[in-house]
Design an enzyme around this catalytic site. Structure first.
Site, PDB file in Angstrom:
ATOM      1  N   CYS A   1      -7.632   2.589   3.616  1.00 34.68           N
ATOM      2  CA  CYS A   1      -6.370   1.831   3.581  1.00 34.68           C
ATOM      3  C   CYS A   1      -5.135   2.712   3.463  1.00 34.68           C
ATOM      4  O   CYS A   1      -4.305   2.753   4.381  1.00 34.68           O
ATOM      5  CB  CYS A   1      -6.408   0.830   2.429  1.00 34.68           C
ATOM      6  SG  CYS A   1      -7.651  -0.460   2.632  1.00 34.68           S
TER       7      CYS A   1
ATOM      8  N   ASN B   1       0.819  -1.207   0.000  1.00 37.57           N
ATOM      9  CA  ASN B   1       0.000   0.000   0.000  1.00 37.57           C
ATOM     10  C   ASN B   1       0.854   1.259   0.000  1.00 37.57           C
ATOM     11  O   ASN B   1       0.488   2.269  -0.613  1.00 37.57           O
ATOM     12  CB  ASN B   1      -0.945  -0.004   1.202  1.00 37.57           C
ATOM     13  CG  ASN B   1      -2.187  -0.836   0.949  1.00 37.57           C
ATOM     14  OD1 ASN B   1      -2.384  -1.353  -0.149  1.00 37.57           O
ATOM     15  ND2 ASN B   1      -3.022  -0.985   1.950  1.00 37.57           N
TER      16      ASN B   1
ATOM     17  N   TYR C   1      -2.266   7.866 -12.349  1.00 37.20           N
ATOM     18  CA  TYR C   1      -3.236   8.893 -12.706  1.00 37.20           C
ATOM     19  C   TYR C   1      -3.148  10.065 -11.733  1.00 37.20           C
ATOM     20  O   TYR C   1      -3.253   9.890 -10.522  1.00 37.20           O
ATOM     21  CB  TYR C   1      -4.648   8.328 -12.700  1.00 37.20           C
ATOM     22  CG  TYR C   1      -4.897   7.314 -13.787  1.00 37.20           C
ATOM     23  CD1 TYR C   1      -5.299   7.719 -15.059  1.00 37.20           C
ATOM     24  CD2 TYR C   1      -4.712   5.955 -13.563  1.00 37.20           C
ATOM     25  CE1 TYR C   1      -5.518   6.795 -16.073  1.00 37.20           C
ATOM     26  CE2 TYR C   1      -4.930   5.024 -14.561  1.00 37.20           C
ATOM     27  CZ  TYR C   1      -5.332   5.449 -15.812  1.00 37.20           C
ATOM     28  OH  TYR C   1      -5.548   4.519 -16.804  1.00 37.20           O
ATOM     29  N   ALA C   2      -2.976  11.259 -12.283  1.00 32.64           N
ATOM     30  CA  ALA C   2      -3.014  12.459 -11.449  1.00 32.64           C
ATOM     31  C   ALA C   2      -4.458  12.741 -11.055  1.00 32.64           C
ATOM     32  O   ALA C   2      -5.399  12.416 -11.776  1.00 32.64           O
ATOM     33  CB  ALA C   2      -2.437  13.647 -12.218  1.00 32.64           C
TER      34      ALA C   2
END
Length: 455
Positions: A270, A218, A261-262
């Site tokens: 999370c 993550n 992706y901006a």
């Protein structure tokens, strides 16, 4: 196999339903009587595509049951999955009180060999604490019962969790080398055998490494998001199209296209808490995670970018201004608004004097709940909950898109222009092409897509 799932939140409910779908006999425990009543009456407490059908099918087949009976839950499953929440504590560390309470309940009631599976996202060393809690309880009643604790972290994306569980790209399992650990490994191997018929997806490792793997995964994804957001903010300044850059760097197989992706920043349950928890773990070992500190700082700043773009166009005083907001959940295909960028944006617009009309395909009920916590009654009066995307546009000074729902990708732009006071769109997810918007006569503000204004 007989399996007990402790906790019917996002992870527990998906795990229990999907394991039942594979033919297992699953007992789901939760201490929230209202949630259990809802599930037993055919309801679903979360929005997750496909989950309701899986739950209903397996309840009807008798493979899935829901209860608040702790003793019955411990007696049922040889495999005891702990899938309770681990919310961030005040210092950013994971709060393990629910995990350890579940462990104590198992120790208090078990009378035969059990495999305790840590499914919750937990910091390194949790398995040892779970083991100690169980031993405390068995020792208190003078019992000697063999058991093993394994780590089996989840890798489920909200909005695609059922698909992720049923078609996993990897299954991480950590166990020890004791006789009980090897017995647990064999049981876990049998449980996940249906997923490994095509090829082996299981990554076997020690328990502490498995616990760490979830956080590291993550943290890496959050890092990619914040990196691209920083690049996008610079792209706006220097006249670069971040979408062209994304394609250019994503074509490198060492980088890839995913999570590049901006946008308006990440949220949810999370990434924010896991990044903080990993930083907290590092501090306990006198180490500073400089990259993750920057990742978190960039994300906090990114959530303000849309508001800054609105202020740059309309001024700091937004009194008398009215804005349409499309998207409230932190991501599409969920109603989860935890750490959602929309919450911060709404608060900023309203504090500057604006009113808003908001719409989300599934998060409207949850939005009413969380906004009642975020805003005062007077501020909440400045929010109108619209019936549709087009309804939200009525007499708005501009449209602000915060969540990339598919339903927002191909609107009737002529209707959009007709309903807005002026054709201005602030796109926090880069759903549209600047050239197309310019041809339509719409003033367009994306994230890292101001290249047309620099030519």
């Amino acid at each position: 196999m007989k399996i007990t799932i402790i906790g019917t939140g996002y992870v527990g409910l998906v795990t229990g339903a999907c394991l039942a779908e594979l033919g297992n006999d699953v007992f789901c425990l939760d201490l929230d009587a209202d949630k259990i009543a809802l599930l037993n009456n055919g309801g679903i407490p979360i929005h997750e595509p496909g989950l309701a059908e899986v739950v209903a099918r397996n309840r009807a087949a008798g493979r899935l049951q829901f209860s608040t009976d702790i003793a019955a839950s411990v007696a049922h499953g040889t495999l005891q999955f702990i899938a309770v929440g681990t919310p961030p504590d005040e210092d950013g560390s994971a709060d393990l009180q629910y995990v350890l309470a579940a462990a104590r309940n198992i120790g208090r009631h078990m009378s035969a060999f059990k495999v305790i599976v840590d499914k919750s996202t937990v910091p390194v060393g949790t398995a040892e604490r779970v083991r100690a809690a169980i031993l405390d309880e068995t020792g208190a009643r003078g019992a000697s019962v063999d058991f093993s604790v394994v780590s089996n972290p989840e890798f489920l994306k909200e909005g695609a969790a059922v698909e992720d569980f049923m078609r996993p790209d990897r299954i991480v399992i950590g166990h020890d080398g004791s006789a009980g650990g090897l017995r647990a490994r064999e049981m876990m191997k049998n449980l996940y055998a249906p997923f490994n018929r095509n090829h082996e997806r299981t990554c076997w490792m020690d328990v502490r490494s498995a616990e760490f793997t979830k956080y590291a995964a993550n943290a890496m994804l959050a890092t990619r998001i914040s990196f691209m957001n920083e690049m996008a903010n610079l792209a706006d300044r220097v006249g670069v199209d971040i979408e062209a850059v994304r394609h250019g760097i994503g074509s490198d197989p060492r980088i890839g296209h995913s999570f590049l992706y901006a946008g308006a920043g990440y949220g949810g349950s999370c990434f924010p808490k896991d990044v903080q928890a990993l930083e907290r773990t590092a501090r306990q070992y006198d180490q500073e995670l400089l990259i993750l500190r920057a990742v978190e700082a960039v994300n906090d700043r990114q959530k303000r970018v849309l508001g800054q773009k609105v202020v740059a166009s309309f001024g700091a005083d937004l009194s008398g201004r009215h804005f349409a907001i499309w998207g409230l959940a932190f991501k599409p295909n969920t109603d989860d608004m935890r750490e959602a960028p929309a919450r911060l944006l709404l608060r900023e617009l309203i504090e500057r004097g604006a009113s808003v009309a908001v719409y989300d395909p599934v998060a409207m009920v949850e939005a009413r709940r969380v906004l009642s916590l975020d805003l005062t009654l007077a501020q909440l009066a400045q929010v109108r909950f619209a019936d549709s995307p087009m309804d939200a546009l009525a007499q708005a000074d501009a449209l602000v898109i915060v969540t990339e729902w598919k339903a927002f990708r191909s609107p009737d732009f002529e209707q959009v222009k007709a309903r807005l006071k002026q054709p201005i769109v602030f796109d926090g997810r880069n759903l549209f092409e600047p050239e197309q918007m310019a041809e339509l006569g719409i003033e367009y503000h994306g994230i890292g897509r101001s290249v047309l204004t620099r030519r």
